[in-house]
Design an enzyme around this catalytic site. Structure first.
Site, PDB file in Angstrom:
ATOM      1  N   SER A  61       0.827  -1.199   0.000  1.00 15.80           N
ATOM      2  CA  SER A  61       0.000   0.000   0.000  1.00 15.80           C
ATOM      3  C   SER A  61       0.872   1.264   0.000  1.00 15.80           C
ATOM      4  O   SER A  61       1.627   1.494  -0.934  1.00 15.80           O
ATOM      5  CB  SER A  61      -0.964  -0.036   1.190  1.00 15.80           C
ATOM      6  N   ASP A  66     -10.249  -4.713  -4.388  1.00 17.01           N
ATOM      7  CA  ASP A  66      -9.649  -3.668  -3.546  1.00 17.01           C
ATOM      8  C   ASP A  66     -10.559  -2.438  -3.535  1.00 17.01           C
ATOM      9  O   ASP A  66     -10.752  -1.788  -4.566  1.00 17.01           O
ATOM     10  CB  ASP A  66      -8.263  -3.289  -4.081  1.00 17.01           C
ATOM     11  N   HIS A 105      -7.899  -5.222  -0.088  1.00 16.74           N
ATOM     12  CA  HIS A 105      -6.737  -4.337  -0.016  1.00 16.74           C
ATOM     13  C   HIS A 105      -5.607  -4.908   0.826  1.00 16.74           C
ATOM     14  O   HIS A 105      -4.443  -4.804   0.449  1.00 16.74           O
ATOM     15  CB  HIS A 105      -7.145  -2.975   0.540  1.00 16.74           C
TER      16      HIS A 105
END
Length: 271
Positions: free
Chosen positions: A147, A216, A245
């Protein structure tokens, strides 16, 4: 009356914009500031290690050694929590033979300082320097960004040449994410930490693997595709069907990582 209402509306809007600008780092970075030892969460085999950044901060991270002859993952976490919340991922990686250095960021997990784009990139560079001091060369080091950590990984890989770069749920830039979320604010002129991976990824010479979940809901799959398309090095993209995610390892992401690294002769099959 209309003029007065318009002035009030403008005033409220202006205050909102000022507040978003002033507190944007609190929105972007959500650290758990509490220091946790590996032994407190059942990771007794991990060693606490420290490194010093270019601006003089001493940071703590956790080290798990590799199986003989296998590469080391520098794990660069996302924006929330701390490395303690990545212990399970570290164990999964170590279980496949990788060494793992969980990179502690400034302001996270009891470390001093406050996070920023410049600061986190400096932190990542300091952890790479520590690995070099441990006689683990770049050609045995994998940058694994999760991320927000993908922004750190891409920035580091511009100037270094690791064995590979793995980007789990990458974004094109923080600016583009913010523009989608706060479309009613002139975000382009307000962002202090743009993390522009889309602009940086063409300069990365190491093999790049993009892993993104089909479901996601935080970072659009399209962002992962844009990063993949912009990369100019050896590259691959794997879409994890059903993956969200932060659960990609639960949906087989490590199989994709293994295959990519074996194909590029970075990971040995006989582990």
């Amino acid at each position: 009356m209309l003029i007065k209402a318009g002035l009030i509306t403008f005033g409220v809007y202006t205050l909102m914009v000022v507040a978003l600008f002033a507190f944007q780092r609190r929105i972007l970075f959500v650290p758990d500031p509490n220091r946790v030892l590996p032994s407190q969460i059942g990771l007794s085999e991990a060693e606490v290690v420290t490194t010093r950044t270019a601006d003089g901060m001493v940071l703590e991270g956790w080290w798990l050694p590799p199986s003989p002859g296998q590469p080391v993952v520098l794990y660069l976490q996302g924006n929330g929590g701390s490395i303690a919340g990545r212990a399970d991922k570290a164990l999964q990686l170590q279980g496949r033979g990788y060494g793992v250095l969980l990179a502690g960021y400034r302001g996270y997990g009891g470390n001093p300082g406050a996070p920023s784009e410049e600061g986190l990139i400096s932190d990542g560079a300091a952890w790479l320097d520590l690995l070099a001091g441990m006689e683990i060369p770049q050609e045995r080091t994998i940058l694994y960004g999760e991320s927000l950590g993908t922004g750190v990984a891409v920035a580091l890989a511009q100037d270094r040449e690791p064995a590979a770069v793995v980007l789990e749920a990458p974004f094109a830039s923080v600016r583009s994410l913010a523009e989608r979320r706060y479309w009613f604010v002139p975000v382009r002129w307000l962002i202090r930490d743009p993390f522009d991976s889309l602009a940086r990824i063409p300069a990365v010479r190491s093999p790049v693997l993009v892993v993104h979940g089909s479901e996601d809901g935080l970072i659009p799959l399209e962002d992962g595709r844009r990063i993949y398309e912009a990369a100019t090095a050896i590259k691959d993209m794997v879409i994890i069907e059903g993956g969200g995610h932060s659960d990609l390892m639960d949906h087989g992401a490590l199989d994709a990582v293994d295959s990519f690294l074996i194909d590029n002769q970075i990971l040995t099959q006989n582990r």
